[in-house]
Scaffold this motif. Structure first.
Motif, PDB file in Angstrom:
ATOM      1  N   PHE A 150      -9.576  16.645  88.140  1.00 34.35           N
ATOM      2  CA  PHE A 150      -8.300  15.933  88.242  1.00 34.35           C
ATOM      3  C   PHE A 150      -7.689  15.736  86.858  1.00 34.35           C
ATOM      4  O   PHE A 150      -6.483  15.937  86.657  1.00 34.35           O
ATOM      5  CB  PHE A 150      -8.537  14.582  88.922  1.00 34.35           C
ATOM      6  CG  PHE A 150      -7.289  13.862  89.322  1.00 34.35           C
ATOM      7  CD1 PHE A 150      -6.680  14.126  90.541  1.00 34.35           C
ATOM      8  CD2 PHE A 150      -6.719  12.911  88.486  1.00 34.35           C
ATOM      9  CE1 PHE A 150      -5.514  13.455  90.912  1.00 34.35           C
ATOM     10  CE2 PHE A 150      -5.562  12.237  88.851  1.00 34.35           C
ATOM     11  CZ  PHE A 150      -4.957  12.517  90.073  1.00 34.35           C
ATOM     12  N   ASP A 151      -8.518  15.361  85.901  1.00 36.88           N
ATOM     13  CA  ASP A 151      -8.090  15.198  84.510  1.00 36.88           C
ATOM     14  C   ASP A 151      -7.527  16.508  83.963  1.00 36.88           C
ATOM     15  O   ASP A 151      -6.532  16.525  83.224  1.00 36.88           O
ATOM     16  CB  ASP A 151      -9.297  14.731  83.692  1.00 36.88           C
ATOM     17  CG  ASP A 151      -8.972  14.359  82.262  1.00 36.88           C
ATOM     18  OD1 ASP A 151      -7.796  14.361  81.885  1.00 36.88           O
ATOM     19  OD2 ASP A 151      -9.928  14.047  81.510  1.00 36.88           O
ATOM     20  N   ASP A 152      -8.137  17.618  84.352  1.00 33.22           N
ATOM     21  CA  ASP A 152      -7.784  18.932  83.811  1.00 33.22           C
ATOM     22  C   ASP A 152      -6.491  19.490  84.401  1.00 33.22           C
ATOM     23  O   ASP A 152      -6.030  20.557  83.982  1.00 33.22           O
ATOM     24  CB  ASP A 152      -8.941  19.914  84.080  1.00 33.22           C
ATOM     25  CG  ASP A 152      -8.787  21.216  83.315  1.00 33.22           C
ATOM     26  OD1 ASP A 152      -8.632  21.162  82.077  1.00 33.22           O
ATOM     27  OD2 ASP A 152      -8.811  22.289  83.946  1.00 33.22           O
ATOM     28  N   LEU A 153      -5.881  18.790  85.350  1.00 28.45           N
ATOM     29  CA  LEU A 153      -4.616  19.277  85.917  1.00 28.45           C
ATOM     30  C   LEU A 153      -3.506  19.333  84.869  1.00 28.45           C
ATOM     31  O   LEU A 153      -2.500  20.014  85.062  1.00 28.45           O
ATOM     32  CB  LEU A 153      -4.176  18.382  87.089  1.00 28.45           C
ATOM     33  CG  LEU A 153      -5.061  18.440  88.338  1.00 28.45           C
ATOM     34  CD1 LEU A 153      -4.577  17.437  89.382  1.00 28.45           C
ATOM     35  CD2 LEU A 153      -5.085  19.848  88.928  1.00 28.45           C
ATOM     36  N   THR A 154      -3.690  18.646  83.750  1.00 29.37           N
ATOM     37  CA  THR A 154      -2.721  18.730  82.654  1.00 29.37           C
ATOM     38  C   THR A 154      -2.929  19.991  81.817  1.00 29.37           C
ATOM     39  O   THR A 154      -2.096  20.328  80.991  1.00 29.37           O
ATOM     40  CB  THR A 154      -2.852  17.516  81.716  1.00 29.37           C
ATOM     41  OG1 THR A 154      -4.188  17.499  81.173  1.00 29.37           O
ATOM     42  CG2 THR A 154      -2.588  16.214  82.463  1.00 29.37           C
ATOM     43  N   ALA A 201      -5.846  20.156  80.037  1.00 28.86           N
ATOM     44  CA  ALA A 201      -6.863  19.714  79.071  1.00 28.86           C
ATOM     45  C   ALA A 201      -7.637  18.554  79.669  1.00 28.86           C
ATOM     46  O   ALA A 201      -7.050  17.658  80.283  1.00 28.86           O
ATOM     47  CB  ALA A 201      -6.213  19.292  77.760  1.00 28.86           C
ATOM     48  N   THR A 202      -8.960  18.583  79.504  1.00 22.01           N
ATOM     49  CA  THR A 202      -9.800  17.493  79.996  1.00 22.01           C
ATOM     50  C   THR A 202     -10.021  16.517  78.853  1.00 22.01           C
ATOM     51  O   THR A 202     -10.896  16.713  78.005  1.00 22.01           O
ATOM     52  CB  THR A 202     -11.153  18.047  80.496  1.00 22.01           C
ATOM     53  OG1 THR A 202     -10.915  19.134  81.390  1.00 22.01           O
ATOM     54  CG2 THR A 202     -11.953  16.973  81.219  1.00 22.01           C
ATOM     55  N   ASN A 203      -9.214  15.461  78.806  1.00 23.08           N
ATOM     56  CA  ASN A 203      -9.235  14.567  77.642  1.00 23.08           C
ATOM     57  C   ASN A 203      -9.021  13.099  77.990  1.00 23.08           C
ATOM     58  O   ASN A 203      -8.789  12.275  77.106  1.00 23.08           O
ATOM     59  CB  ASN A 203      -8.157  15.007  76.644  1.00 23.08           C
ATOM     60  CG  ASN A 203      -6.774  15.062  77.283  1.00 23.08           C
ATOM     61  OD1 ASN A 203      -6.570  14.609  78.412  1.00 23.08           O
ATOM     62  ND2 ASN A 203      -5.814  15.628  76.563  1.00 23.08           N
ATOM     63  N   GLY A 204      -9.103  12.758  79.279  1.00 27.76           N
ATOM     64  CA  GLY A 204      -8.906  11.373  79.666  1.00 27.76           C
ATOM     65  C   GLY A 204      -7.455  10.989  79.862  1.00 27.76           C
ATOM     66  O   GLY A 204      -7.145   9.814  80.096  1.00 27.76           O
ATOM     67  N   VAL A 205      -6.555  11.953  79.773  1.00 27.46           N
ATOM     68  CA  VAL A 205      -5.132  11.694  80.031  1.00 27.46           C
ATOM     69  C   VAL A 205      -4.705  12.594  81.176  1.00 27.46           C
ATOM     70  O   VAL A 205      -4.257  13.730  80.963  1.00 27.46           O
ATOM     71  CB  VAL A 205      -4.258  11.956  78.786  1.00 27.46           C
ATOM     72  CG1 VAL A 205      -2.815  11.546  79.074  1.00 27.46           C
ATOM     73  CG2 VAL A 205      -4.794  11.196  77.583  1.00 27.46           C
ATOM     74  N   PRO A 206      -4.849  12.145  82.415  1.00 25.39           N
ATOM     75  CA  PRO A 206      -4.479  12.971  83.567  1.00 25.39           C
ATOM     76  C   PRO A 206      -2.967  13.011  83.744  1.00 25.39           C
ATOM     77  O   PRO A 206      -2.220  12.376  82.980  1.00 25.39           O
ATOM     78  CB  PRO A 206      -5.140  12.231  84.737  1.00 25.39           C
ATOM     79  CG  PRO A 206      -5.119  10.797  84.300  1.00 25.39           C
ATOM     80  CD  PRO A 206      -5.354  10.827  82.802  1.00 25.39           C
ATOM     81  N   VAL A 207      -2.527  13.755  84.730  1.00 24.96           N
ATOM     82  CA  VAL A 207      -1.103  13.731  85.093  1.00 24.96           C
ATOM     83  C   VAL A 207      -0.824  12.347  85.669  1.00 24.96           C
ATOM     84  O   VAL A 207      -1.352  11.969  86.717  1.00 24.96           O
ATOM     85  CB  VAL A 207      -0.773  14.809  86.145  1.00 24.96           C
ATOM     86  CG1 VAL A 207       0.694  14.705  86.548  1.00 24.96           C
ATOM     87  CG2 VAL A 207      -1.087  16.192  85.608  1.00 24.96           C
ATOM     88  N   LEU A 208      -0.028  11.562  84.969  1.00 26.92           N
ATOM     89  CA  LEU A 208       0.241  10.195  85.401  1.00 26.92           C
ATOM     90  C   LEU A 208       1.176  10.183  86.610  1.00 26.92           C
ATOM     91  O   LEU A 208       1.935  11.129  86.836  1.00 26.92           O
ATOM     92  CB  LEU A 208       0.843   9.381  84.261  1.00 26.92           C
ATOM     93  CG  LEU A 208      -0.043   9.225  83.011  1.00 26.92           C
ATOM     94  CD1 LEU A 208       0.660   8.377  81.962  1.00 26.92           C
ATOM     95  CD2 LEU A 208      -1.402   8.617  83.356  1.00 26.92           C
ATOM     96  N   ALA A 209       1.109   9.114  87.361  1.00 31.09           N
ATOM     97  CA  ALA A 209       1.970   8.973  88.532  1.00 31.09           C
ATOM     98  C   ALA A 209       3.424   8.812  88.102  1.00 31.09           C
ATOM     99  O   ALA A 209       3.714   8.399  86.969  1.00 31.09           O
ATOM    100  CB  ALA A 209       1.539   7.771  89.362  1.00 31.09           C
TER     101      ALA A 209
END
Length: 274
Positions: free
Chosen positions: A180-184, A186-194
């Protein structure tokens, strides 16, 4: 060059665009049909038996979960490793747990293609970089999430994690939190925000909670969050997702701002579930 040939060449990009649009519409209709069809009664019973956490869901969320499970099973290839035999109940268990994270929002694991399942913990090669020095080592893992749309799981830990929905440790939730995080990208703790969710608020709340967990890990103090999350921002997000679903009331009490951000992100409020 004749006029006919010129017209054909000019029309090709338009026709290609129309074909892509039509294909996209067809996939969207098929996906929606799967979601609306849901599961058979036997599959529904299997999920409730295999994943006790699902029993807490409000009744109005069950159709959404079933639809996402059906979509997951259609989309994902399950690969049995090291001689394990995968049956439908095992696939349903993994699909149901993974589908909890995107249950309330519009996002989905669009790039997810494969779930590899081992009987137990498995060995994985880890590559690390220190300047110009590259080191390789074999590590034992319970799960892995790859940015190319693949997840690797230990069935023994999938099963034990699902069986205890109150300990804040669930390998499926953890690895699919990385997806889910990687949907941006990059897996970095910043997901695609609502939609409407403020990045500056997310960053402030996330980093403060992460810092607190690191301090607790360094001093040996306990936390509702698994101290494994102190390793990196990506791991912190994953353990926060585990606690959000399995220890929601404790997380809400211990880290109310973080819980609030996760509630806004996922459009879910597990602390209010039965």
């Amino acid at each position: 060059m004749s006029t006919v040939v010129v017209l054909v060449l000019l029309a090709l990009p338009v026709l290609a665009g129309l074909y892509l649009w039509w294909s996209g519409q067809r996939r969207a209709r098929h996906r929606q049909a799967l979601i609306e069809t849901g599961l058979r009664p036997a599959q529904r019973r299997a999920i409730l038996e295999q994943v006790p956490l699902v029993k807490r869901l409000p009744e109005e969320l069950m159709p959404a979960l079933e639809g996402r499970v059906a979509l997951f099973l259609e989309q994902v290839e399950f690969v049995a490793c090291e001689g394990i035999e995968l049956d439908e109940e095992m696939r349903l268990s993994i699909a149901a747990q993974a589908s909890l994270i995107p249950l309330g929002g519009a996002l989905w694991y669009d790039e997810l293609s494969t779930v590899l399942v081992y009987p137990g913990a498995f060995r994985s090669r880890m590559v690390s970089h220190d300047g110009y020095v590259v080191s390789e080592a074999e590590v034992v893992r319970l799960g892995e999430s790859w940015s190319r749309g693949q997840v690797v799981l230990s069935w023994a830990d999938v099963e034990s994690g699902a069986a205890n929905p109150d300990d804040g440790r669930n390998v499926v939730l953890h690895e699919f939190a990385h997806q889910f995080d990687d949907l941006t990208g990059a897996t970095n703790g910043v997901p695609v925000l609502a939609e409407g969710q403020d990045f500056e608020t997310w960053e402030r709340v996330f980093l403060r909670a992460y810092t607190r967990l690191r301090r607790r890990a360094e001093t040996g103090r306990g936390s509702v969050l698994d101290t494994y999350g102190a390793q990196s921002h990506a791991e912190f997000f994953a353990v926060a997702i585990e606690a959000f679903f399995e220890k929601p009331k404790a997380l809400h009490e211990d880290e109310p701002e973080l819980y609030g951000q996760l509630t806004e992100l996922l459009k879910l409020d597990p602390a209010r579930w039965g």
